[in-house]
Scaffold this active site. Structure first.
Site, short mmCIF file in Angstrom:
data_model
loop_
_atom_site.label_atom_id
_atom_site.label_comp_id
_atom_site.label_asym_id
_atom_site.label_seq_id
_atom_site.Cartn_x
_atom_site.Cartn_y
_atom_site.Cartn_z
N GLU A 226 -28.29 24.68 -15.09
CA GLU A 226 -28.12 25.87 -14.73
C GLU A 226 -28.83 27.09 -15.85
OE1 GLU A 226 -23.89 26.83 -13.68
OE2 GLU A 226 -24.42 29.00 -13.46
N ARG A 304 -13.56 31.03 -15.94
CA ARG A 304 -13.35 30.19 -14.83
C ARG A 304 -11.89 29.36 -15.49
NH1 ARG A 304 -14.27 28.32 -9.95
NH2 ARG A 304 -16.03 29.33 -9.43
N GLU A 707 -17.75 20.27 -7.34
CA GLU A 707 -17.06 20.09 -8.45
C GLU A 707 -15.49 19.69 -8.50
OE1 GLU A 707 -18.27 24.22 -8.96
OE2 GLU A 707 -18.35 23.70 -11.39
N1 MTE Z 1 -24.06 15.39 -7.95
C1 MTE Z 1 -25.36 14.75 -8.03
N2 MTE Z 1 -25.63 13.56 -7.61
N3 MTE Z 1 -25.98 15.38 -9.31
C2 MTE Z 1 -25.83 16.67 -9.53
O1 MTE Z 1 -26.48 16.95 -10.68
N4 MTE Z 1 -23.93 18.50 -9.96
C3 MTE Z 1 -22.76 18.90 -9.49
C4 MTE Z 1 -22.19 18.57 -7.99
N5 MTE Z 1 -22.65 17.15 -7.96
C5 MTE Z 1 -24.57 17.20 -9.43
C6 MTE Z 1 -23.52 16.63 -8.22
C7 MTE Z 1 -22.45 20.16 -9.95
S1 MTE Z 1 -22.13 20.72 -11.15
C8 MTE Z 1 -22.26 21.34 -8.98
S2 MTE Z 1 -21.86 22.63 -9.31
C9 MTE Z 1 -22.67 21.17 -7.44
O2 MTE Z 1 -23.01 19.52 -7.14
C10 MTE Z 1 -23.86 21.79 -7.07
O3 MTE Z 1 -24.39 21.45 -5.61
P1 MTE Z 1 -23.47 22.17 -4.43
O4 MTE Z 1 -23.35 23.53 -4.68
O5 MTE Z 1 -24.57 21.66 -3.34
O6 MTE Z 1 -22.35 21.29 -4.36
N1 HPA Z 2 -19.51 28.75 -11.49
C1 HPA Z 2 -20.67 27.95 -11.88
N2 HPA Z 2 -21.76 28.65 -12.69
C2 HPA Z 2 -21.52 29.98 -12.58
C3 HPA Z 2 -20.18 30.66 -12.32
C4 HPA Z 2 -19.43 29.74 -11.75
O1 HPA Z 2 -18.09 30.59 -11.31
N3 HPA Z 2 -20.43 31.98 -12.58
C5 HPA Z 2 -21.72 32.26 -13.10
N4 HPA Z 2 -22.53 31.00 -13.02
MO1 MOS Z 3 -22.07 23.26 -11.59
S1 MOS Z 3 -21.17 23.28 -13.42
O1 MOS Z 3 -21.63 24.98 -11.39
O2 MOS Z 3 -23.77 23.41 -12.13
#
Ligand code: MTE
Ligand code: HPA
Ligand code: MOS
Length: 751
Positions: A226, A304, A707
């Protein structure tokens, strides 16, 4: 429908940054970083590197034309060290050579003289020395001081949870290619293309329109890309600008482990107060967050944590203080759950302690305090469409908690040295970036004249299946076969001002934007169809499975034919749409507001079996009811629950980050850092969707999934603790996470 990438992955055909054919003349960069955790750079001796084989160039902070700054929230992180270094792995110089091997060999010839400074590794020590990222933050409601007087039971304690390595399969990497007029195209393995673009522009002293960032997919991110993909992309761009040649920078696994930040370890103090019937009246907590050497995303992560103080419970009096402490390790960063898991682990630990003190079973305390409709969160938001109790009750109904408990009880009566334990883990997770402005996304959809569709959004595919979900949305909205839809790379020239794909909101934000773009085009197509059919009005037109219907009667128009005829009539077949989550706000002067669009709920019941001679354990089963809303993609959602759960179990039981006293990462390879594999996966994972859950804020009534399931893994810690206490009731209930086999064994026999 399958995950869009499945077949390519299996055949090894999916492209990652390192697979992109390198343009002619590509050079390779290696980053020379600090070998000490804190000190002053006295001098750098480059020796004879200019005559070394393959040498092209070397860059230090002196080569930065713009600002030497990569800090996002707080401007406290230089890209290349100037005078002082603050952690082992801090970039100092970039060596550019004709091969990656030569670049690395050349780096070995450079010697740096340091004056060492004191190293702080403990967040509480940092706090006592006033080494803070920012002043402490307080979230509160009610009045805990008054509430203690009403409590029949008060428990206090300290809780430690450890860091966690992301271990994305694809290490950090980037390829920067100079284009005409000083512009640069960067292929980056990042969750946040605009963060890379903005930072590169600032460091290279270029306007953002001269930096193009393109991301096809990531081999995993989990939060680790990120913010922390930026450094490598910008370093490659810096070298590309100076050498006027394409530059590739790929971290080796060992370097990636050593220099990148991880999940934040927390050390926390709590006090919890209960009435005699197990109602939690008050909760006071102080979190010491180990931020590492710079802010990175720590303030947002800490915030958070403060939002998730009470997990899935309603507690009328809360006083929570978050302290972000500066230590001499690589800056810790986003990791699935983003501070939420750390808060929930403290809450569940406090409940466990309160149960021991009061004699009220943990399960009763949990159930009695679950959130109800209309309850006010301590940050002022009113709980709506609350599914906490529904998930718990449905789980109890289908899995029968009592039956599970009596089986565990019977097992423990029948077995002397193997013991089982059971624990429940309710979860409530807020969906939206807590920084309100980040809750925006755009989509650009083209319908080509042959009827095929190209979709661009800000979403980054990192294995979580967001592309499959967006295809599902487009396919359902147009009612065309998903074969016709292609998701393009995420590119800052097609979609500007992207928010990172994070906060589990990738599918929500980008899916909603895609939905709006589809509807725009659909309306034009329907009007065009009405014209073709000589109708005055298009309200009777519908599209079903690639065919056009009028009043539910099949017409002669196929999707392809209608698209082509519309093109010939010069109708716009493209749409750019924008979505911003409505109704959210947060006032940081009082820490109250409505920060989340909605919450995701769920409950897990975990059973573990422990070998009390060896300290080894096996998760027998995890039985979950999860609130998916109306799932956009069943298999993707189940995969996210399984993956998140396993990552949570790893964090709670196996994965142990260790630094030496001088700040060197000891768990620096896969032989010293153990992640869960198939053998540490639960023998049985049962997942049920909560029925009839529809989410007004999610695209097509879906809910975010990424998450929240990680936090079901917290249940494993407490199931294990219960198994240990079944063997030896004197085992202390405040150990620390991760509960590794060694720690279990030592605790079982501790006098
Ligand atoms: N799943 C896989 N296979 N690979 C990833 O890197 N990242 C996780 C989750 N699931 C991840 C994953 C994290 S930290 C987040 S915030 C969300 O996927 C982001 O994707 P989304 O917002 O589309 O759910
Ligand atoms: N989640 C994940 N990434 C972020 C957030 C959050 O709430 N705020 C800023 N970056
Ligand atoms: Mo997920 S820790 O918000 O990339």
């Amino acid at each position: 429908m399958k995950n869009a990438d499945l077949e390519k992955h299996v055949k090894g055909e999916s492209l990652f940054v390192d697979d992109i054919p390198e343009p002619a003349g590509t050079l390779y960069a290696y980053v020379l970083d600090s070998p000490i955790a804190h000190g002053i750079i006295k001098s750098i001796d480059f020796g004879d590197i200019k005559s070394a084989e393959g040498f092209i160039d070397v860059l230090t902070w002196h080569d930065i034309e713009g600002e030497n700054q990569v800090g996002g929230i707080i401007h406290d992180e230089v890209l290349l060290a100037e005078k002082e270094v603050h952690f082992i792995g801090e970039p100092i110089a970039v060596i550019v050579a004709d091969s990656a091997r030569n670049a690395k060999l050349i780096a070995k010839r450079i010697s740096i003289e340091f004056e060492k400074l004191p190293v702080v590794l403990d967040p509480r020590e940092a706090f006592s020395k006033k080494l803070l990222i920012k002043p402490p933050v307080i979230f509160q409601n009610g009045n805990v001081e008054n509430a203690w007087k009403e409590c029949s039971f008060i428990a206090e304690g300290t809780v430690e949870s450890g860091g966690q390595e992301h271990l994305y399969l694809e290490t950090q990497c980037a390829l920067a290619v100079p284009k005409e007029s000083d512009s640069i195209k960067i292929y980056s393995s990042t969750q946040g293309p605009t963060v890379v673009q903005r930072t590169a522009a600032k460091v290279l002293n270029l306007p953002m329109n001269k930096i193009e960032v393109d991301v096809l997919r990531l081999g995993g991110g989990f939060g680790g890309k990120e913010d922390q993909a930026t450094h490598w992309a910008v370093l490659a761009a810096l070298a590309a600008k100076k050498t006027k040649r394409p530059v590739k920078l790929v971290l080796s696994r060992l370097q990636d482990l050593r220099v990148t930040g991880k999940r934040h370890p927390y050390s926390s103090d709590y006090k919890i107060g209960l009435t005699d019937d197990g109602k939690i009246l008050a909760f006071q907590v102080t979190y010491f967050q180990d931020a590492g050497a710079c802010a990175d995303l720590s303030p947002a992560i800490l915030e958070r944590t403060l939002f998730h103080v009470a997990n899935s419970y309603h507690i009328p009096n809360i006083l929570a203080t978050g302290i972000s402490c500066k230590t001499n390790i690589p800056p810790n960063t986003a990791f699935r759950g983003f501070g939420g898991p750390q808060a929930m682990f403290v809450m569940e630990s406090a409940i466990y302690n309160a149960s021991v003190i009061s004699g009220i079973p943990v399960k009763l305390i949990q159930k009695n305090n679950l959130l109800d409709e209309g309850d006010e969160f301590h940050y002022g938001q009113i709980a709506e469409n609350v599914n906490a109790r529904k998930c718990w009750n449905y789980a109890d109904e289908i899995y029968s908690f009592e039956k599970m408990e009596s089986e565990v009880h019977k097992f423990n009566e029948d077995n002397k040295i193997t013991k089982r334990g059971i624990a429940y883990m309710p979860v409530c997770f807020g969906i939206s970036f807590t920084s309100t402005f980040l809750n925006q996304a755009s989509a650009l959809i083209h319908v080509y004249s042959d009827g095929s569709v190209g979709v661009s959004t800000a979403a980054i595919e990192m294995g979580q299946g967001v592309n499959a979900k967006i295809i599902s949305i487009v396919s359902q909205t147009f009612s065309i076969n998903s074969d016709k839809i292609r998701i393009e790379s995420t590119n800052t020239t097609r979609i500007a001002n992207t928010s990172a794909t994070a906060a589990s909101s990738g599918a929500d934000l980008n899916g909603n934007a895609a939905l709006i773009a589809c509807k725009n085009i659909l309306e034009r197509l329907k009007k065009s169809a009405a014209e073709e059919l000589s109708l005055n009005d298009y309200s009777s037109i519908s599209i079903k499975e690639d065919w056009i219907y009028n009043k539910d009667i099949k017409t002669d128009l196929s999707w392809e034919l209608l698209v082509n005829k519309s093109y010939m009539k010069r109708i716009n077949l493209s749409s750019h749409a924008f979505y911003a989550t409505p109704q959210i706000y947060f006032d940081r002067t009082i820490n109250k507001g409505r920060p989340f669009a909605y919450h995701v709920y769920g409950t897990a019941a975990t059973v573990v079996e422990l070998d009390c001679i060896l300290g080894r354990y096996q998760v027998e089963s995890v039985s979950i009811v999860h609130d998916y809303g109306k799932s956009l993609h069943h298999n993707v959602d189940v995969g996210q629950v399984e993956g998140g759960l396993l990552q949570g179990i790893g964090w709670m039981t196996l994965e142990e980050i260790k630094y030496s006293d001088s700040g060197d990462l000891l768990s620096n390879s896969l032989s010293t850092y153990k992640i869960p594999d198939i053998y540490s996966a639960p023998r049985e994972i049962n997942i049920h969707f909560l029925k009839n859950s529809e989410n007004p804020f999610g695209p097509l009534k879906s809910k975010a999934i990424g998450e929240p399931p990680l936090m079901y893994g917290i249940g494993t810690y407490f199931a294990l603790l219960n198994a240990m206490r079944a063997f030896n009731p004197n085992v202390h209930y405040q150990i620390s996470a991760p509960l590794t086999p060694e720690k279990v064994l030592l605790a079982l026999y501790k006098k």
